[in-house]
Design a protein around this motif. Sequence first.
Motif, short mmCIF file in Angstrom:
data_model
loop_
_atom_site.label_atom_id
_atom_site.label_comp_id
_atom_site.label_asym_id
_atom_site.label_seq_id
_atom_site.Cartn_x
_atom_site.Cartn_y
_atom_site.Cartn_z
N SER A 52 0.83 -1.22 0.00
CA SER A 52 0.00 0.00 0.00
C SER A 52 0.86 1.26 0.00
O SER A 52 0.52 2.25 -0.64
N ASP A 183 -6.19 -1.93 -4.88
CA ASP A 183 -5.64 -2.49 -3.65
C ASP A 183 -6.59 -3.54 -3.05
O ASP A 183 -7.69 -3.20 -2.63
N GLU A 184 -6.16 -4.77 -3.06
CA GLU A 184 -6.91 -5.90 -2.48
C GLU A 184 -8.39 -5.91 -2.83
O GLU A 184 -9.26 -5.84 -1.96
MG MG Z 1 -1.95 -2.90 2.25
#
Ligand code: MG
Length: 264
Positions: A52, A183-184
Motif C-alpha cells: 500500500s 488495492d486488495e
Molecule cells: Mg496494504
Amino acid sequence: MNPPVYRDTDLVLSAESVTKSFDGFKAINDLNFYLGEGELRTVIGPNGAGKSTFMDLITGRTRPDEGTIVMHQADGHDIDLTRLQEYQVNRLGISRKFQTPSVYGNHTVFDNLLLSLNRSRGVMKSLFYKMTAGDREEIEEVLETIRLADRKDDEAGFLSHGQKQWLEIGMLLAQKPRILLVDEPAAGMSDEETERTGELLLSLEGKQSIVVVEHDMEFIRQIARRVTVLHQGHVLKEGSFESVSKDPKVIEVYLGRQKHDDAA
Ligand code: MG
Ligand code: ADP
C-alpha cells in the motif's frame, strides 16, 4: 537488480531506487519497478511488505525519501510524479481504488457512473450538464464490463459488497485512466465474487495498465501474468506465477507465513 524487461517505449511507469522510511523503518527499500503499457501486473507480499505504501508513493499521497517515479507519456514526455500533488497525479490518468468501496448509496448505479464521468468536467459544468448520446453509450459499455447492466436503475446502496467494488472500478474506468491501481479488490468477497472480479480485471488487460495488489494466492493464480513479490519494501522476485510460487525465498517469506497464519 531488476533490469527493465520492456523496451522503453512500451513502459508507462518506472520507479527506480525508491526508498521511504517511517521513523527510521524502511517501508520501501531500494525498490525498482517497471510497468508496461496495457499490462496487468499483480503485486503480492505478506502484510507489511510495503504494497500500500508503494501505491501511496505512485499516487502522490506519500513522497519518497530517495529515488524516482516517472510516468512515461504517450508523446515521449516523462513526468516526475514525486513532485506532484495527489490530484495532479490523478489528472494525469492514474486512478486508485482503495479497499473499501465508496459509492453514492442513494443514487442509482447508472447515476454513480454518470457522476464519475462528469468529475473530469468540474463541478459547475457537471451541475448544468446534459448527458449526450455518447455519454450514455460509454456508461452502457462500462455497465457491461462490470456486469451490472441489469442493476443500473437500482440504488447502489442495495448492491452486495462485491457489486459495490465492481461499481467503484467502473467509476474509475469511466474516467479512462491510463493506469489503474487496485488495492486488495477481493477482500471480503465470496468465492464467486472473487472469481468474477478476476474475470473483470482480465477483461481490462490491454486497455489500460493495471496494478493489482493482493495477498489472496488463489486470486493471484487466476489473474496472474507477471507477478512481483514484495518483501520488506523490496522486490524479492518477479516472473510468472509458476516461477514465483516455486521460488524457495518466496515460499519461505510468503507462503510459509501464510501456512503459519492459516494454522493460527
Ligand atoms: Mg496494504
Ligand atoms: P502492506 O500494504 O504490504 O501490508 P504497508 O505498505 O501498509 O504494507 O506497510 C508497510 C510498512 O510500513 C508497515 O510496517 C507499516 O506499519 C509501515 N507504514 C505504512 N504507512 C505508515 C505510516 N504512515 N506511518 C508509519 N508507518 C507506516
